[in-house]
Design a protein around this motif. Structure first.
Motif, PDB file in Angstrom:
ATOM      1  N   GLY A 297       0.819  -1.213   0.000  1.00  0.00           N
ATOM      2  CA  GLY A 297       0.000   0.000   0.000  1.00  0.00           C
ATOM      3  C   GLY A 297       0.848   1.256   0.000  1.00  0.00           C
ATOM      4  O   GLY A 297       0.539   2.234  -0.692  1.00  0.00           O
ATOM      5  N   ARG A 298       1.936   1.251   0.779  1.00  0.00           N
ATOM      6  CA  ARG A 298       2.823   2.417   0.826  1.00  0.00           C
ATOM      7  C   ARG A 298       3.450   2.662  -0.551  1.00  0.00           C
ATOM      8  O   ARG A 298       3.548   3.807  -1.017  1.00  0.00           O
ATOM      9  CB  ARG A 298       3.907   2.194   1.875  1.00  0.00           C
ATOM     10  CG  ARG A 298       4.635   3.471   2.296  1.00  0.00           C
ATOM     11  CD  ARG A 298       5.877   3.177   3.119  1.00  0.00           C
ATOM     12  NE  ARG A 298       5.683   2.158   4.107  1.00  0.00           N
ATOM     13  CZ  ARG A 298       5.202   2.356   5.329  1.00  0.00           C
ATOM     14  NH1 ARG A 298       4.826   3.564   5.701  1.00  0.00           N
ATOM     15  NH2 ARG A 298       5.082   1.348   6.188  1.00  0.00           N
TER      16      ARG A 298
ATOM     17  N   ILE B 197      -8.947   9.825   8.318  1.00  0.00           N
ATOM     18  CA  ILE B 197      -7.835   9.428   9.184  1.00  0.00           C
ATOM     19  C   ILE B 197      -7.498  10.533  10.180  1.00  0.00           C
ATOM     20  O   ILE B 197      -7.294  10.271  11.378  1.00  0.00           O
ATOM     21  CB  ILE B 197      -6.608   9.040   8.333  1.00  0.00           C
ATOM     22  CG1 ILE B 197      -6.860   7.708   7.623  1.00  0.00           C
ATOM     23  CG2 ILE B 197      -5.344   8.949   9.193  1.00  0.00           C
ATOM     24  CD1 ILE B 197      -5.790   7.320   6.636  1.00  0.00           C
ATOM     25  N   LEU B 198      -7.449  11.780   9.714  1.00  0.00           N
ATOM     26  CA  LEU B 198      -7.123  12.882  10.624  1.00  0.00           C
ATOM     27  C   LEU B 198      -8.212  13.077  11.676  1.00  0.00           C
ATOM     28  O   LEU B 198      -7.917  13.432  12.818  1.00  0.00           O
ATOM     29  CB  LEU B 198      -6.899  14.163   9.833  1.00  0.00           C
ATOM     30  CG  LEU B 198      -5.675  14.181   8.910  1.00  0.00           C
ATOM     31  CD1 LEU B 198      -5.476  15.561   8.302  1.00  0.00           C
ATOM     32  CD2 LEU B 198      -4.404  13.740   9.639  1.00  0.00           C
TER      33      LEU B 198
ATOM     34  N   LEU C  24       0.851   9.081   3.795  1.00  0.00           N
ATOM     35  CA  LEU C  24       2.079   8.307   4.019  1.00  0.00           C
ATOM     36  C   LEU C  24       2.571   8.472   5.458  1.00  0.00           C
ATOM     37  O   LEU C  24       3.045   7.514   6.068  1.00  0.00           O
ATOM     38  CB  LEU C  24       3.166   8.733   3.035  1.00  0.00           C
ATOM     39  CG  LEU C  24       2.981   8.260   1.589  1.00  0.00           C
ATOM     40  CD1 LEU C  24       3.988   8.949   0.672  1.00  0.00           C
ATOM     41  CD2 LEU C  24       3.140   6.741   1.496  1.00  0.00           C
ATOM     42  N   ALA C  25       2.438   9.677   5.999  1.00  0.00           N
ATOM     43  CA  ALA C  25       2.881   9.927   7.372  1.00  0.00           C
ATOM     44  C   ALA C  25       2.053   9.142   8.379  1.00  0.00           C
ATOM     45  O   ALA C  25       2.546   8.808   9.465  1.00  0.00           O
ATOM     46  CB  ALA C  25       2.807  11.426   7.671  1.00  0.00           C
ATOM     47  N   HIS C  26       0.804   8.830   8.037  1.00  0.00           N
ATOM     48  CA  HIS C  26      -0.090   8.113   8.948  1.00  0.00           C
ATOM     49  C   HIS C  26      -0.355   6.683   8.477  1.00  0.00           C
ATOM     50  O   HIS C  26      -1.258   6.036   9.011  1.00  0.00           O
ATOM     51  CB  HIS C  26      -1.423   8.856   9.058  1.00  0.00           C
ATOM     52  CG  HIS C  26      -1.312  10.216   9.689  1.00  0.00           C
ATOM     53  ND1 HIS C  26      -1.407  10.421  11.047  1.00  0.00           N
ATOM     54  CD2 HIS C  26      -1.088  11.436   9.134  1.00  0.00           C
ATOM     55  CE1 HIS C  26      -1.272  11.714  11.309  1.00  0.00           C
ATOM     56  NE2 HIS C  26      -1.067  12.343  10.172  1.00  0.00           N
ATOM     57  N   TRP C  27       0.424   6.193   7.506  1.00  0.00           N
ATOM     58  CA  TRP C  27       0.087   4.926   6.859  1.00  0.00           C
ATOM     59  C   TRP C  27       0.151   3.725   7.816  1.00  0.00           C
ATOM     60  O   TRP C  27      -0.734   2.861   7.805  1.00  0.00           O
ATOM     61  CB  TRP C  27       0.989   4.684   5.659  1.00  0.00           C
ATOM     62  CG  TRP C  27       0.498   3.544   4.805  1.00  0.00           C
ATOM     63  CD1 TRP C  27       1.126   2.367   4.541  1.00  0.00           C
ATOM     64  CD2 TRP C  27      -0.755   3.486   4.108  1.00  0.00           C
ATOM     65  NE1 TRP C  27       0.354   1.582   3.722  1.00  0.00           N
ATOM     66  CE2 TRP C  27      -0.810   2.250   3.448  1.00  0.00           C
ATOM     67  CE3 TRP C  27      -1.842   4.363   3.983  1.00  0.00           C
ATOM     68  CZ2 TRP C  27      -1.905   1.860   2.675  1.00  0.00           C
ATOM     69  CZ3 TRP C  27      -2.933   3.978   3.217  1.00  0.00           C
ATOM     70  CH2 TRP C  27      -2.959   2.749   2.579  1.00  0.00           C
ATOM     71  N   ASP C  28       1.181   3.652   8.622  1.00  0.00           N
ATOM     72  CA  ASP C  28       1.279   2.516   9.552  1.00  0.00           C
ATOM     73  C   ASP C  28       0.077   2.482  10.489  1.00  0.00           C
ATOM     74  O   ASP C  28      -0.490   1.405  10.752  1.00  0.00           O
ATOM     75  CB  ASP C  28       2.577   2.589  10.354  1.00  0.00           C
ATOM     76  CG  ASP C  28       3.800   2.253   9.521  1.00  0.00           C
ATOM     77  OD1 ASP C  28       3.663   1.423   8.601  1.00  0.00           O
ATOM     78  OD2 ASP C  28       4.878   2.812   9.772  1.00  0.00           O
TER      79      ASP C  28
END
Length: 244
Positions: free
Chosen positions: A50-51, A111-112, A142-146
Motif C-alpha cells: 500500500g505504501r 484518518i485525521l 504516508l505519514a499516517h500509513w502505519d
C-alpha cells in the motif's frame, strides 16, 4: 482453531487461504495452507504494498491529467459498462480523476478525524492546484500509513471495493490509474519463483522499486534486496540438490 496471537491478514496475500478455509467449512475439504498473520492486523507485505502504491499515485494521476488535457483514449481497458464516444474530449480521464481525488481526500480527512487531529465540522484547508492537493494529501497519508493499516476502524475488513480498508482503497485507485494510462504492462519477469506461492510469477515494471507477485492469490511484495537474497537462496538450494 488456530493457536496464534494475531489474526490472519485481511489483505490479498490470504485470498487462497480464505478460499481454502471456506471449502473446509462447507465441504470438509482439508488443506495445508498457512495464512500470513497480521502485525497485528495487516501483514508487513500488505502495508508495504500500500505504501508503494500510494507513493506512485501522484505521478500516475498526473499522467491521467494529461489525458484530460489532450483527449480521451479510444478504448479504456477493463471498465465496466463503458459508453461509446466521450461527450467531450478528456471526459473519461476527468471523471476518473474526480473520483480518485475525491475519495483520496475523504480518506485523508477520515484518518485525521479518527486520530483527533481534525474535527468533523472544521473547515478544511484547500490547496491552490489539484496537483498540490494530491501531493499534500498523499504526503499526509504516508505519514499516517502505519496507523491507518493497523488501527483504522476498517483495517480488518477484506481488501475489496465494497469496504473502507485503506489498503484496499489505495490498491483500487492504483489499479484504475495504471490500467487507464496503460502502465500495467509490460513487466519484467524475474527468474526466481515467488517465496510464498512458489510460482514463476515475480515481476516488476521499469522504475518500480519493488518486485511483486502477479498471482492474484498471493501478491507478495519484495524489495530489491529481499528478492536478491531470495534468489541466492534458491540458487544455493539448486546447487546442493545437483551435488546430492
Amino acid at each position: 482453531m488456530h493457536d496464534h496471537p494475531a489474526k490472519p491478514c485481511p489483505g490479498p496475500c490470504n485470498n487462497a487461504w480464505r478460499r481454502a478455509e471456506a471449502a473446509l467449512a462447507e465441504t470438509g475439504t482439508e488443506h495445508h495452507l498457512t495464512p500470513a498473520w497480521g502485525q497485528p492486523v495487516q501483514c508487513g507485505s500488505c502495508v508495504e504494498r500500500g505504501r508503494h502504491q500510494l507513493t506512485e499515485l501522484p505521478e500516475l494521476l498526473a499522467a491521467v491529467h494529461l489525458e484530460a488535457l489532450y483527449g480521451t483514449p479510444a478504448k479504456i481497458t477493463g471498465t465496466i459498462g463503458r459508453a461509446g464516444a466521450p461527450v467531450w474530449p478528456g471526459q473519461a480521464s476527468r471523471l476518473l480523476l474526480d473520483r480518485i481525488v475525491g475519495e483520496l481526500t475523504e480518506l485523508h480527512a477520515d484518518i485525521l478525524i479518527q486520530r483527533g487531529i481534525w474535527k468533523a465540522e472544521q473547515e478544511r484547508p484547500e490547496a491552490v492546484t489539484e496537483g498540490r492537493l494530491i501531493g499534500d494529501t498523499v504526503g499526509i497519508l504516508l505519514a499516517h500509513w502505519d496507523w491507518a493499516m493497523q488501527n483504522h476502524p476498517a483495517a480488518a475488513e477484506p481488501h475489496d471495493r465494497d469496504n473502507a480498508n485503506p489498503g484496499g482503497q489505495v490498491a483500487g485507485w492504483y489499479r484504475s490509474a495504471q490500467v487507464f494510462t496503460r502502465r500495467d504492462n509490460p513487466r519484467v519477469q524475474k527468474s526466481a519463483p515467488c517465496p510464498r506461492c512458489h510460482l514463476k510469477s515475480l515481476s516488476h515494471s521499469n522504475g518500480e522499486s519493488y518486485i511483486s507477485c502477479r498471482n492474484p492469490e498471493c501478491e507478495v511484495l519484495l524489495s530489491r534486496d529481499e528478492y536478491e537474497e531470495h534468489a541466492r537462496e534458491v540458487a544455493g538450494a539448486i546447487v546442493i540438490n545437483q551435488a546430492a
